[in-house]
Enzyme design. Structure first.
Site, PDB file in Angstrom:
ATOM      1  N   LYS A  22       0.846  -1.213   0.000  1.00 48.23           N
ATOM      2  CA  LYS A  22       0.000   0.000   0.000  1.00 48.23           C
ATOM      3  C   LYS A  22       0.875   1.255   0.000  1.00 48.23           C
ATOM      4  CE  LYS A  22      -1.701   1.568   4.040  1.00 48.23           C
ATOM      5  NZ  LYS A  22      -1.352   2.947   4.359  1.00 48.23           N
ATOM      6  N   ASN A  23       1.859   1.296   0.877  1.00 47.77           N
ATOM      7  CA  ASN A  23       2.657   2.516   1.051  1.00 47.77           C
ATOM      8  C   ASN A  23       3.684   2.729  -0.051  1.00 47.77           C
ATOM      9  OD1 ASN A  23       1.135   3.081   3.230  1.00 47.77           O
ATOM     10  ND2 ASN A  23       2.657   2.471   4.750  1.00 47.77           N
ATOM     11  N   CYS A 117      -5.451  12.874  12.586  1.00 50.39           N
ATOM     12  CA  CYS A 117      -5.457  11.419  12.370  1.00 50.39           C
ATOM     13  C   CYS A 117      -5.472  10.767  13.748  1.00 50.39           C
ATOM     14  CB  CYS A 117      -4.208  11.033  11.590  1.00 50.39           C
ATOM     15  SG  CYS A 117      -3.909   9.272  11.514  1.00 50.39           S
ATOM     16  N   ARG A 122       0.103  14.630  12.857  1.00 49.88           N
ATOM     17  CA  ARG A 122       0.599  14.379  11.491  1.00 49.88           C
ATOM     18  C   ARG A 122       0.561  15.633  10.621  1.00 49.88           C
ATOM     19  NH1 ARG A 122      -1.139   8.626   9.256  1.00 49.88           N
ATOM     20  NH2 ARG A 122       0.793   8.958   8.112  1.00 49.88           N
ATOM     21  N   ASP A 310       4.786   0.823  12.241  1.00 48.56           N
ATOM     22  CA  ASP A 310       3.596   0.137  11.715  1.00 48.56           C
ATOM     23  C   ASP A 310       3.515  -1.321  12.165  1.00 48.56           C
ATOM     24  OD1 ASP A 310       3.625   1.877   8.483  1.00 48.56           O
ATOM     25  OD2 ASP A 310       3.082   2.518  10.500  1.00 48.56           O
ATOM     26  N   ARG A 403      -8.484  -0.805   4.944  1.00 52.30           N
ATOM     27  CA  ARG A 403      -7.664   0.236   4.318  1.00 52.30           C
ATOM     28  C   ARG A 403      -6.298  -0.286   3.928  1.00 52.30           C
ATOM     29  NH1 ARG A 403      -6.870   5.543   7.268  1.00 52.30           N
ATOM     30  NH2 ARG A 403      -5.759   5.754   5.287  1.00 52.30           N
TER      31      ARG A 403
HETATM   32  C1  EPZ Z   1       4.379   7.028   6.389  1.00 51.36           C
HETATM   33  O1  EPZ Z   1       3.564   8.087   6.868  1.00 51.36           O
HETATM   34  C2  EPZ Z   1       3.443   5.821   6.281  1.00 51.36           C
HETATM   35  N1  EPZ Z   1       2.347   6.150   5.387  1.00 51.36           N
HETATM   36  C3  EPZ Z   1       2.875   5.481   7.658  1.00 51.36           C
HETATM   37  O2  EPZ Z   1       2.108   4.279   7.547  1.00 51.36           O
HETATM   38  C4  EPZ Z   1       4.022   5.205   8.608  1.00 51.36           C
HETATM   39  O3  EPZ Z   1       3.506   4.978   9.900  1.00 51.36           O
HETATM   40  C5  EPZ Z   1       4.965   6.432   8.640  1.00 51.36           C
HETATM   41  O4  EPZ Z   1       5.427   6.758   7.326  1.00 51.36           O
HETATM   42  C6  EPZ Z   1       6.191   6.181   9.499  1.00 51.36           C
HETATM   43  O5  EPZ Z   1       6.883   5.092   9.044  1.00 51.36           O
HETATM   44  C7  EPZ Z   1       2.569   6.086   4.040  1.00 51.36           C
HETATM   45  O6  EPZ Z   1       3.641   5.797   3.562  1.00 51.36           O
HETATM   46  C8  EPZ Z   1       1.398   6.406   3.162  1.00 51.36           C
HETATM   47  P1  EPZ Z   1       4.035  11.299   8.957  1.00 51.36           P
HETATM   48  P2  EPZ Z   1       4.057   9.593   6.825  1.00 51.36           P
HETATM   49  O7  EPZ Z   1       2.638  11.568   9.282  1.00 51.36           O
HETATM   50  O8  EPZ Z   1       5.378   9.722   6.191  1.00 51.36           O
HETATM   51  C9  EPZ Z   1       6.153  14.208  11.727  1.00 51.36           C
HETATM   52  C10 EPZ Z   1       0.288   2.839   7.860  1.00 51.36           C
HETATM   53  O9  EPZ Z   1      -0.085   2.286   8.913  1.00 51.36           O
HETATM   54  N2  EPZ Z   1       5.932  15.190  10.644  1.00 51.36           N
HETATM   55  O10 EPZ Z   1       4.715  12.189   8.034  1.00 51.36           O
HETATM   56  O11 EPZ Z   1       2.954  10.393   6.240  1.00 51.36           O
HETATM   57  C11 EPZ Z   1       4.864  13.574  12.240  1.00 51.36           C
HETATM   58  O12 EPZ Z   1       4.301  14.347  13.269  1.00 51.36           O
HETATM   59  C12 EPZ Z   1       0.708   4.322   7.885  1.00 51.36           C
HETATM   60  O13 EPZ Z   1       0.348   2.277   6.755  1.00 51.36           O
HETATM   61  C13 EPZ Z   1       6.260  16.515  10.860  1.00 51.36           C
HETATM   62  O14 EPZ Z   1       6.650  16.912  11.958  1.00 51.36           O
HETATM   63  O15 EPZ Z   1       4.192   9.865   8.348  1.00 51.36           O
HETATM   64  C14 EPZ Z   1       5.356  12.210  12.722  1.00 51.36           C
HETATM   65  O16 EPZ Z   1       5.881  12.333  14.004  1.00 51.36           O
HETATM   66  C15 EPZ Z   1       0.382   4.982   9.170  1.00 51.36           C
HETATM   67  N3  EPZ Z   1       6.099  17.388   9.830  1.00 51.36           N
HETATM   68  C16 EPZ Z   1       6.485  11.892  11.726  1.00 51.36           C
HETATM   69  O17 EPZ Z   1       6.888  13.125  11.170  1.00 51.36           O
HETATM   70  C17 EPZ Z   1       5.669  17.006   8.592  1.00 51.36           C
HETATM   71  O18 EPZ Z   1       5.573  17.831   7.680  1.00 51.36           O
HETATM   72  C18 EPZ Z   1       6.073  10.939  10.589  1.00 51.36           C
HETATM   73  O19 EPZ Z   1       4.766  11.208  10.327  1.00 51.36           O
HETATM   74  C19 EPZ Z   1       5.347  15.651   8.409  1.00 51.36           C
HETATM   75  C20 EPZ Z   1       5.493  14.754   9.450  1.00 51.36           C
END
Ligand code: EPZ
Length: 427
Positions: A22-23, A117, A122, A310, A403
């Site tokens: 998915k990711n 979320c 996020r 995850d 999902r």
């Molecule tokens: C990716 O999300 C994955 N989703 C997530 O999988 C996974 O948990 C995550 O990476 C971590 O490995 C996809 O690839 C679609 P974030 P991502 O919300 O990169 C901080 C699943 O279960 N942050 O960016 O979107 C945020 O607060 C999902 O399949 C900032 O501070 O993760 C968090 O602490 C859930 N500023 C961390 O970074 C930003 O602009 C990562 O969160 C963006 C994020």
């Protein structure tokens, strides 16, 4: 609404094939907006998130056809409307990844902010800061991001140096896509190294992009004037694979997870072994067996190649059955222990203190009705149901599960699980 009913106690045995990731599929589908012509993705999992993104691509003017394991995205004759509405983006956060490709290709875009979320705030501040470093002019207005390219070069983004405040998977993917059509060189630092980032870079390079260093902390992208369509087979889902491996371990079974890549799971496999499981490479994937007691094991989630957040919820269920106390520390998301209170309904003994959960092992879990709260929490409840020895377990709100897991009840039933999908008014 659907619910899942499980009668636990059966050790899982046999072979199971993992679906496409998915990711990996989600950012690649967003990258199709960067090119003319028809892009084709194969080994795409049939998941709610994929259908949501396909609906968004259609809304953006792309003729998008979801087939049996395939998605075709046609740009020919597309009447592009670079706007992603709240109604679609709110269903799936990763939709925000259309912003960079639209801006890079069309010089403007209006995309809804993804909103909150269950597992954390996020934010997307780093995504926007990175695009601004490339010359984008960004305004936030009534929940929408309105972006325009620089007022030079017909709005074309320009190469830049950008360092992320923290390691962000989709942030890295987003800026890699935008920089692919920017004028000049972009250097991204403190990048995520996840396999999904590397896979997206491979797809973009197959489309004519010039990306180096994907999979490391520093990525260099030399922008090009135009990209060509891609035809890509999506890699297997390492988190789905990990979920089946924990299910095999939790039920003291013996399972070969076909398509699982050992190389992508070192941070996780070492902890499974510490917990007393036998994990070996198999021609087609990875084999997991357990025939002794579970040992308490501490984990701390971290960016790749560390222990994946995850897999935190699923591994917690395993530690609920271990012979002693385990400490689980969640370092990525501030609210990713929603499964704890549901596991407690099944007899688990877990204390949560801030981002740390202290899991005291219990002899067994008992079946109960429980509520899924997010994708990976729901997977942990499925595993808890598989090991619960007395009473059946009903998992409500399984739309969370759908999902990210393709036909999970059919796959687990093939391994000997007593699991069915039912209609349940309580959900
Ligand atoms: C990716 O999300 C994955 N989703 C997530 O999988 C996974 O948990 C995550 O990476 C971590 O490995 C996809 O690839 C679609 P974030 P991502 O919300 O990169 C901080 C699943 O279960 N942050 O960016 O979107 C945020 O607060 C999902 O399949 C900032 O501070 O993760 C968090 O602490 C859930 N500023 C961390 O970074 C930003 O602009 C990562 O969160 C963006 C994020």
């Amino acid at each position: 609404m659907d619910a899942i009913r499980i009668r636990g106690g059966n050790p899982l045995r046999g072979r199971i094939r993992v679906s496409g990731a998915k990711n990996a599929a989600l950012p690649i589908l967003c990258a199709t907006l960067l090119s003319p012509g028809t892009c084709l993705l194969r080994n795409v999992p049939s998941l709610r998130d994929i259908h949501t993104l396909a609906a968004l691509l259609r809304f953006l003017g792309r003729d998008t056809e979801v087939g049996e394991g395939t998605v075709a995205v046609r740009a020919e004759g597309a009447n592009v409307r670079p706007e992603a509405p709240y109604e679609l983006v709110k269903q799936m956060r990763a939709s925000v990844l259309v912003l960079g490709p639209l801006l890079a290709r069309y010089g403007r875009a209006r995309v809804s902010l993804p909103g909150g979320c269950a597992i954390g705030a996020r934010p997307v501040d780093q995504h926007l800061k990175g695009l601004e470093a490339m010359g984008a002019r960004i305004e936030l207005d009534r929940g929408y991001i309105t972006a325009k390219g620089p007022d030079t070069e017909k709005g074309r983004l320009r190469g830049a140096e950008f360092c992320f405040d923290n390691v962000i998977v989709t942030g890295t993917e987003h800026l890699m896509m935008a920089a692919s059509l920017a004028k000049g060189r972009t250097v991204l630092s403190n990048c995520a190294q996840e396999p999904e980032v590397t896979e997206l870079a491979q797809v973009l390079n197959s489309m004519g992009s010039q990306i180096q260093g994907a999979g490391s902390h520093q990525i260099t992208i030399d922008g090009v004037d135009e990209l060509r369509p891609c035809d890509h087979i999506v890699a297997s889902d390492r988190i789905e694979a990990g979920t089946f491996m924990v299910a095999a371990a939790a039920t003291a079974g013996d399972v070969i997870v076909e398509g699982a890549s050992f190389e992508h799971m070192h941070g996780f496999v070492s902890k499974l072994r510490d917990a007393g499981c036998t994990v070996t490479r198999d021609d087609d994937g990875v084999r997991v067996r357990r025939d002794g007691p579970l040992r308490p094991t501490n984990i701390t989630t971290a960016p790749y190649p560390g222990f994946p957040t995850d897999m935190q919820a699923q591994f917690m269920v395993l530690m609920c059955l271990a012979n002693g106390r385990s400490i689980i520390t969640e370092m990525i998301f501030e609210n990713r222990f929603m499964h704890v209170s549901e596991l407690a309904r099944m007899g688990a003994n877990i204390d949560v203190r801030g981002n740390t959960a202290i899991v005291h092992g219990v002899p067994n879990l008992s079946g109960a009705s429980v509520m899924a709260t997010d994708l990976r929490a729901s997977a942990s409840l499925v595993i808890a149901g598989l090991v619960a020895t007395s009473h059946e377990t009903d998992i409500l709100r399984v739309y969370h599960l759908d999902r990210g897991y393709e036909h999970i009840e059919h796959k687990l039933a093939r391994l000997g699980a007593d699991i069915t999908r039912i209609k349940d008014a309580r959900a």
